[in-house]
Design a protein around this motif. Sequence first.
Motif, PDB file in Angstrom:
ATOM      1  N   VAL A  46       0.815  -1.226   0.000  1.00 48.34           N
ATOM      2  CA  VAL A  46       0.000   0.000   0.000  1.00 48.34           C
ATOM      3  C   VAL A  46       0.847   1.274   0.000  1.00 48.34           C
ATOM      4  O   VAL A  46       0.318   2.365  -0.182  1.00 48.34           O
ATOM      5  N   LYS A  47       2.155   1.130   0.186  1.00 48.56           N
ATOM      6  CA  LYS A  47       3.040   2.298   0.210  1.00 48.56           C
ATOM      7  C   LYS A  47       2.930   3.065  -1.119  1.00 48.56           C
ATOM      8  O   LYS A  47       2.958   2.477  -2.188  1.00 48.56           O
ATOM      9  N   GLY A  48       2.791   4.364  -1.011  1.00 46.65           N
ATOM     10  CA  GLY A  48       2.677   5.200  -2.205  1.00 46.65           C
ATOM     11  C   GLY A  48       1.245   5.377  -2.673  1.00 46.65           C
ATOM     12  O   GLY A  48       0.989   6.062  -3.657  1.00 46.65           O
ATOM     13  N   SER A  49       0.296   4.769  -1.998  1.00 46.07           N
ATOM     14  CA  SER A  49      -1.123   4.916  -2.332  1.00 46.07           C
ATOM     15  C   SER A  49      -1.882   5.309  -1.069  1.00 46.07           C
ATOM     16  O   SER A  49      -2.394   4.448  -0.347  1.00 46.07           O
ATOM     17  N   PRO A  50      -1.954   6.628  -0.764  1.00 43.40           N
ATOM     18  CA  PRO A  50      -2.566   7.071   0.498  1.00 43.40           C
ATOM     19  C   PRO A  50      -4.009   6.610   0.688  1.00 43.40           C
ATOM     20  O   PRO A  50      -4.392   6.240   1.793  1.00 43.40           O
ATOM     21  N   ARG A  51      -4.801   6.588  -0.383  1.00 44.73           N
ATOM     22  CA  ARG A  51      -6.203   6.167  -0.238  1.00 44.73           C
ATOM     23  C   ARG A  51      -6.310   4.687   0.111  1.00 44.73           C
ATOM     24  O   ARG A  51      -7.090   4.291   0.962  1.00 44.73           O
ATOM     25  N   LEU A  52      -5.486   3.871  -0.544  1.00 45.12           N
ATOM     26  CA  LEU A  52      -5.488   2.444  -0.232  1.00 45.12           C
ATOM     27  C   LEU A  52      -4.953   2.206   1.173  1.00 45.12           C
ATOM     28  O   LEU A  52      -5.511   1.405   1.933  1.00 45.12           O
ATOM     29  N   ALA A  53      -3.889   2.912   1.543  1.00 46.50           N
ATOM     30  CA  ALA A  53      -3.327   2.765   2.891  1.00 46.50           C
ATOM     31  C   ALA A  53      -4.366   3.119   3.952  1.00 46.50           C
ATOM     32  O   ALA A  53      -4.479   2.421   4.965  1.00 46.50           O
ATOM     33  N   GLU A  54      -5.134   4.162   3.720  1.00 48.27           N
ATOM     34  CA  GLU A  54      -6.188   4.555   4.671  1.00 48.27           C
ATOM     35  C   GLU A  54      -7.291   3.505   4.715  1.00 48.27           C
ATOM     36  O   GLU A  54      -7.818   3.183   5.780  1.00 48.27           O
ATOM     37  N   SER A  55      -7.654   2.968   3.566  1.00 45.90           N
ATOM     38  CA  SER A  55      -8.689   1.936   3.515  1.00 45.90           C
ATOM     39  C   SER A  55      -8.257   0.696   4.290  1.00 45.90           C
ATOM     40  O   SER A  55      -9.050   0.099   5.010  1.00 45.90           O
ATOM     41  N   VAL A  56      -6.990   0.320   4.165  1.00 48.98           N
ATOM     42  CA  VAL A  56      -6.463  -0.839   4.903  1.00 48.98           C
ATOM     43  C   VAL A  56      -6.373  -0.511   6.395  1.00 48.98           C
ATOM     44  O   VAL A  56      -6.750  -1.312   7.241  1.00 48.98           O
ATOM     45  N   ARG A  57      -5.875   0.682   6.727  1.00 49.29           N
ATOM     46  CA  ARG A  57      -5.699   1.078   8.125  1.00 49.29           C
ATOM     47  C   ARG A  57      -7.014   1.052   8.891  1.00 49.29           C
ATOM     48  O   ARG A  57      -7.053   0.727  10.081  1.00 49.29           O
ATOM     49  N   THR A  58      -8.123   1.388   8.238  1.00 48.79           N
ATOM     50  CA  THR A  58      -9.412   1.496   8.924  1.00 48.79           C
ATOM     51  C   THR A  58     -10.190   0.179   8.990  1.00 48.79           C
ATOM     52  O   THR A  58     -11.323   0.156   9.486  1.00 48.79           O
TER      53      THR A  58
ATOM     54  N   TYR B 115     -12.368  -7.448   5.780  1.00 49.26           N
ATOM     55  CA  TYR B 115     -11.304  -7.747   4.831  1.00 49.26           C
ATOM     56  C   TYR B 115     -11.419  -6.851   3.605  1.00 49.26           C
ATOM     57  O   TYR B 115     -12.471  -6.269   3.337  1.00 49.26           O
ATOM     58  N   LEU B 116     -10.304  -6.746   2.898  1.00 51.58           N
ATOM     59  CA  LEU B 116     -10.236  -5.956   1.676  1.00 51.58           C
ATOM     60  C   LEU B 116      -9.536  -6.780   0.611  1.00 51.58           C
ATOM     61  O   LEU B 116      -8.492  -7.382   0.883  1.00 51.58           O
ATOM     62  N   LEU B 117     -10.114  -6.839  -0.576  1.00 56.14           N
ATOM     63  CA  LEU B 117      -9.483  -7.465  -1.732  1.00 56.14           C
ATOM     64  C   LEU B 117      -9.284  -6.369  -2.766  1.00 56.14           C
ATOM     65  O   LEU B 117     -10.264  -5.746  -3.199  1.00 56.14           O
ATOM     66  N   ARG B 118      -8.040  -6.122  -3.146  1.00 58.50           N
ATOM     67  CA  ARG B 118      -7.743  -5.048  -4.107  1.00 58.50           C
ATOM     68  C   ARG B 118      -6.629  -5.497  -5.032  1.00 58.50           C
ATOM     69  O   ARG B 118      -5.593  -5.980  -4.581  1.00 58.50           O
ATOM     70  N   THR B 119      -6.846  -5.335  -6.324  1.00 66.02           N
ATOM     71  CA  THR B 119      -5.827  -5.660  -7.317  1.00 66.02           C
ATOM     72  C   THR B 119      -5.113  -4.383  -7.723  1.00 66.02           C
ATOM     73  O   THR B 119      -5.750  -3.366  -8.015  1.00 66.02           O
ATOM     74  N   LEU B 120      -3.784  -4.451  -7.729  1.00 64.67           N
ATOM     75  CA  LEU B 120      -2.946  -3.318  -8.130  1.00 64.67           C
ATOM     76  C   LEU B 120      -2.079  -3.758  -9.297  1.00 64.67           C
ATOM     77  O   LEU B 120      -1.573  -4.885  -9.307  1.00 64.67           O
ATOM     78  N   SER B 121      -1.885  -2.867 -10.248  1.00 69.00           N
ATOM     79  CA  SER B 121      -1.024  -3.156 -11.391  1.00 69.00           C
ATOM     80  C   SER B 121       0.142  -2.188 -11.402  1.00 69.00           C
ATOM     81  O   SER B 121      -0.033  -0.991 -11.167  1.00 69.00           O
ATOM     82  N   SER B 122       1.319  -2.722 -11.685  1.00 71.16           N
ATOM     83  CA  SER B 122       2.520  -1.909 -11.816  1.00 71.16           C
ATOM     84  C   SER B 122       3.320  -2.495 -12.969  1.00 71.16           C
ATOM     85  O   SER B 122       4.002  -3.515 -12.803  1.00 71.16           O
ATOM     86  N   GLY B 123       3.186  -1.891 -14.145  1.00 74.09           N
ATOM     87  CA  GLY B 123       3.825  -2.451 -15.329  1.00 74.09           C
ATOM     88  C   GLY B 123       3.182  -3.777 -15.673  1.00 74.09           C
ATOM     89  O   GLY B 123       1.963  -3.884 -15.757  1.00 74.09           O
ATOM     90  N   ASP B 124       3.989  -4.803 -15.853  1.00 73.10           N
ATOM     91  CA  ASP B 124       3.468  -6.138 -16.159  1.00 73.10           C
ATOM     92  C   ASP B 124       3.092  -6.912 -14.898  1.00 73.10           C
ATOM     93  O   ASP B 124       2.454  -7.947 -14.973  1.00 73.10           O
TER      94      ASP B 124
END
Length: 195
Positions: free
Chosen positions: A73-85, A91-100
């Motif tokens: 979640v580092k570098g994504s303040p909204r996701l970090a807040e969603s996880v923190r709360t 539970y939270l399921l979230r897909t993140l893409s970074s390049g391939d």
Amino acid sequence: TSFSAVPCPAATVTVIEPAEAGLPERLAAKEIRRYLYLRTAQLVEVVSGGDRKPSGPSIVIGCKDRPVVGAVVKGSPRLAESVRTLQPQQYLLRTLSSGDAKTLLIAGGDAIGTLYGSYRLAEHLGVRFYLHGDVVPDEKIDLTLPDLDERGEALFKTRGIQPFHDFPEGPDWWNTDDYKAIIAQLPKLRMNQIG
């Protein structure tokens, strides 16, 4: 909830659990591996993660305060807040893409929430859970990392079953194995008590 998937070679998909994982988190990682295998016939690797973001396609699981979750979640303040709360059993399921590289994060408000999140992923793979057992479709699917953005929580604080004695072959006739079989299904149904 949105869902789409991109096939990934089995050798490149890894399930990453926290290095300091407790029993429910380790069970969650093993269950993800098991249901991926049942649906795809591909056996993925489970590894312990540290505090670095994964470099390849992966499923990262853990409680919200684990370093491996923090790295994702580092570098994504909204996701970090969603996880923190996240609260206990959420539970939270979230897909993140970074390049391939695609990372599917399964974060729990606590260890039980993490386990609930792993079973929710299995449901996205087509598995269904019932008190009498699991239903896994016969046809195999490609190993994919789904695009998910979902937060789950229970409707009630206490959820479970109350076995009554007024039906044939009920709890009066159950042996230890019968009780274990029923109790093993409860977390899959996101229940937390048996009466």
